[in-house]
Design a protein around this motif. Structure first.
Motif, PDB file in Angstrom:
ATOM      1  N   ASN A 282      54.725  53.349  45.412  1.00 23.23           N
ATOM      2  CA  ASN A 282      53.605  53.337  46.303  1.00 23.23           C
ATOM      3  C   ASN A 282      52.910  52.885  45.525  1.00 23.23           C
ATOM      4  O   ASN A 282      51.707  52.128  46.337  1.00 23.23           O
ATOM      5  CB  ASN A 282      53.521  54.929  46.621  1.00 23.23           C
ATOM      6  N   ILE A 283      52.414  53.377  44.548  1.00 27.93           N
ATOM      7  CA  ILE A 283      51.591  52.669  43.732  1.00 27.93           C
ATOM      8  C   ILE A 283      51.702  50.876  43.686  1.00 27.93           C
ATOM      9  O   ILE A 283      50.780  50.177  44.770  1.00 27.93           O
ATOM     10  CB  ILE A 283      51.392  52.820  42.880  1.00 27.93           C
ATOM     11  N   GLN A 284      53.083  50.888  43.733  1.00 29.82           N
ATOM     12  CA  GLN A 284      52.589  49.190  43.832  1.00 29.82           C
ATOM     13  C   GLN A 284      52.898  48.871  45.117  1.00 29.82           C
ATOM     14  O   GLN A 284      52.731  47.256  45.119  1.00 29.82           O
ATOM     15  CB  GLN A 284      54.870  48.858  42.626  1.00 29.82           C
ATOM     16  N   ARG A 285      52.841  49.689  45.833  1.00 32.33           N
ATOM     17  CA  ARG A 285      53.330  48.410  47.131  1.00 32.33           C
ATOM     18  C   ARG A 285      51.492  48.800  47.968  1.00 32.33           C
ATOM     19  O   ARG A 285      51.501  47.789  48.463  1.00 32.33           O
ATOM     20  CB  ARG A 285      53.818  49.868  48.004  1.00 32.33           C
ATOM     21  N   ALA A 286      50.972  49.373  47.235  1.00 29.29           N
ATOM     22  CA  ALA A 286      49.342  49.521  47.291  1.00 29.29           C
ATOM     23  C   ALA A 286      49.095  48.018  47.204  1.00 29.29           C
ATOM     24  O   ALA A 286      47.793  47.664  47.481  1.00 29.29           O
ATOM     25  CB  ALA A 286      48.894  50.579  47.134  1.00 29.29           C
ATOM     26  N   ILE A 287      49.586  48.619  45.495  1.00 32.47           N
ATOM     27  CA  ILE A 287      48.608  47.184  45.083  1.00 32.47           C
ATOM     28  C   ILE A 287      49.214  45.525  45.748  1.00 32.47           C
ATOM     29  O   ILE A 287      48.539  44.518  46.005  1.00 32.47           O
ATOM     30  CB  ILE A 287      49.362  46.852  43.297  1.00 32.47           C
TER      31      ILE A 287
ATOM     32  N   ASN B 140      40.032  43.300  45.694  1.00 32.69           N
ATOM     33  CA  ASN B 140      38.338  42.079  46.025  1.00 32.69           C
ATOM     34  C   ASN B 140      39.114  42.107  43.844  1.00 32.69           C
ATOM     35  O   ASN B 140      37.970  41.230  43.082  1.00 32.69           O
ATOM     36  CB  ASN B 140      37.507  42.917  45.432  1.00 32.69           C
ATOM     37  N   GLY B 141      39.828  42.525  42.839  1.00 30.46           N
ATOM     38  CA  GLY B 141      39.896  42.499  41.331  1.00 30.46           C
ATOM     39  C   GLY B 141      40.966  41.824  40.522  1.00 30.46           C
ATOM     40  O   GLY B 141      41.199  41.279  39.384  1.00 30.46           O
ATOM     41  N   GLY B 142      42.375  41.750  41.690  1.00 29.93           N
ATOM     42  CA  GLY B 142      43.266  41.565  41.423  1.00 29.93           C
ATOM     43  C   GLY B 142      44.372  42.420  40.616  1.00 29.93           C
ATOM     44  O   GLY B 142      43.816  43.946  40.900  1.00 29.93           O
ATOM     45  N   ALA B 143      45.746  41.724  40.589  1.00 26.99           N
ATOM     46  CA  ALA B 143      46.578  43.065  40.302  1.00 26.99           C
ATOM     47  C   ALA B 143      46.815  43.398  38.890  1.00 26.99           C
ATOM     48  O   ALA B 143      47.422  44.425  38.924  1.00 26.99           O
ATOM     49  CB  ALA B 143      48.026  42.184  41.378  1.00 26.99           C
TER      50      ALA B 143
ATOM     51  N   ILE C  79      43.278  51.580  46.398  1.00 24.72           N
ATOM     52  CA  ILE C  79      44.122  50.558  45.281  1.00 24.72           C
ATOM     53  C   ILE C  79      44.482  49.336  45.829  1.00 24.72           C
ATOM     54  O   ILE C  79      44.435  48.283  45.543  1.00 24.72           O
ATOM     55  CB  ILE C  79      45.793  51.244  44.851  1.00 24.72           C
ATOM     56  N   ILE C  80      44.517  49.480  47.136  1.00 23.03           N
ATOM     57  CA  ILE C  80      44.207  47.887  47.801  1.00 23.03           C
ATOM     58  C   ILE C  80      43.745  48.096  48.137  1.00 23.03           C
ATOM     59  O   ILE C  80      43.226  46.277  47.603  1.00 23.03           O
ATOM     60  CB  ILE C  80      44.402  48.264  49.036  1.00 23.03           C
TER      61      ILE C  80
ATOM     62  N   ALA D 285      41.825  53.859  40.033  1.00 23.25           N
ATOM     63  CA  ALA D 285      42.837  54.073  40.895  1.00 23.25           C
ATOM     64  C   ALA D 285      43.791  54.244  40.468  1.00 23.25           C
ATOM     65  O   ALA D 285      44.369  55.039  41.110  1.00 23.25           O
ATOM     66  CB  ALA D 285      42.623  53.326  42.062  1.00 23.25           C
ATOM     67  N   ILE D 286      44.456  53.301  39.374  1.00 26.16           N
ATOM     68  CA  ILE D 286      46.317  54.290  39.666  1.00 26.16           C
ATOM     69  C   ILE D 286      45.991  55.214  39.149  1.00 26.16           C
ATOM     70  O   ILE D 286      46.724  55.988  38.360  1.00 26.16           O
ATOM     71  CB  ILE D 286      46.625  52.659  38.226  1.00 26.16           C
ATOM     72  N   GLU D 287      45.355  55.573  37.410  1.00 23.52           N
ATOM     73  CA  GLU D 287      45.364  56.830  37.418  1.00 23.52           C
ATOM     74  C   GLU D 287      45.093  57.904  37.703  1.00 23.52           C
ATOM     75  O   GLU D 287      45.663  58.561  37.579  1.00 23.52           O
ATOM     76  CB  GLU D 287      43.728  56.592  35.968  1.00 23.52           C
ATOM     77  N   LYS D 288      44.597  57.852  38.898  1.00 25.01           N
ATOM     78  CA  LYS D 288      43.534  58.476  40.051  1.00 25.01           C
ATOM     79  C   LYS D 288      45.597  59.274  40.448  1.00 25.01           C
ATOM     80  O   LYS D 288      45.626  60.259  41.174  1.00 25.01           O
ATOM     81  CB  LYS D 288      42.967  58.628  40.750  1.00 25.01           C
ATOM     82  N   ALA D 289      46.328  57.714  41.449  1.00 20.90           N
ATOM     83  CA  ALA D 289      47.037  58.111  41.189  1.00 20.90           C
ATOM     84  C   ALA D 289      47.867  58.750  41.396  1.00 20.90           C
ATOM     85  O   ALA D 289      48.582  59.589  41.144  1.00 20.90           O
ATOM     86  CB  ALA D 289      47.196  57.017  42.589  1.00 20.90           C
TER      87      ALA D 289
END
Length: 243
Positions: free
Chosen positions: A65-70, A38-41, A32-33, A52-56
């Motif tokens: 945690n997902i938002q923190r990684a973004i 590389n491609g924006g939020a 996710i990071i 990556a978000i779907e897998k998470a």
């Protein structure tokens, strides 16, 4: 167009093992990071981040945690300085090994990977030594227990959506696409009410090497040890184990 692929079976076992070892969280957070950096939020315009978000979420990683990684990805700073590259090498019996790596310390990772390979009957090779044996493809997994459609109906829907091939497994359908068509094919199947268990870009071996006995056991252990390394994002091999 049907056939038997060991890849999906190995892939699903890998995911289960990752979850049991608690490694999936680290791996997906890193993905996710990197995707956000590389491609924006915005996942709507960043397919790698969307995947990556779907897998998470499927792995029950909390949304905060997902938002923190973004935020790490788009904001830089600690935890966002990962390099991405590949290692190539060989395992027992001459099996080809291709590793996707993301690390903040290239020297550490090189030493660890080299040690794991040599300890389990493998060795690190030069760039390009095995990558030519693999083809980048999109793969979509349909769980047969989650759909009422039969083999012919799945094949027709997949091919009309732009897929290249469909492989039939005991418990799933594997739909193969060109990498650039993965999202479109997945969307088409979803719109038709066909549940997608997994969709991703992967490296599929064009030929396989069968091992058995002690060599097969060594290869399985080698794959497990490589997958257990925090810097290794994905392990691809052309290993096929005898039934």
């Amino acid at each position: 167009m049907s056939g038997h692929s060991k890849w999906a079976t190995i892939k699903r076992k890998k995911a289960k093992n990752d979850s049991q070892r608690g490694k999936l969280f680290t791996r997906l957070s890193k993905e996710i990071i990197i995707a956000a950096r590389n491609g924006g939020a915005d996942p709507a315009g960043n397919m790698r981040l969307k995947s990556a978000i779907e897998k998470a979420k499927a792995a029950n990683i909390p949304n905060e945690n997902i938002q923190r990684a973004i935020q790490k990805g788009i904001g830089g700073g600690e935890g966002a300085n990962f390099e991405e590259f590949s290692y190539e090498g060989y395992g027992p019996g001459g099996v080809a090994i291709l590793l996707d790596v993301a690390t903040d310390n290239r020297n550490r990772t090189a030493g660890e990977v080299r040690h794991i390979l040599s300890k389990h009957g493998g060795n690190l090779g030069e760039t390009g030594c095995v990558s030519w044996m693999f083809k980048k493809q999109g793969i979509i997994i349909i769980d047969r227990t989650e759909t009422k459609l039969n083999e012919d109906e799945i094949m027709l829907a997949a091919l009309e959506a732009g897929a290249e091939d469909v492989k039939v497994e005991d418990d799933s359908f594997e739909i193969i696409t060109a990498p650039e068509n993965l999202t479109a094919v997945e969307s088409s199947l979803t719109e038709q009410g066909i549940p997608v268990a997994e969709a991703e870009i992967t490296m599929i071996p064009q030929t396989t090497i069968k091992l058995q006995g002690e060599e097969a056991e060594k290869m399985v252990k080698l794959i497990e040890m490589l997958e257990d390394n925090d810097d290794v994002q994905a392990v691809y091999t052309n290993f096929e184990q005898e039934e």
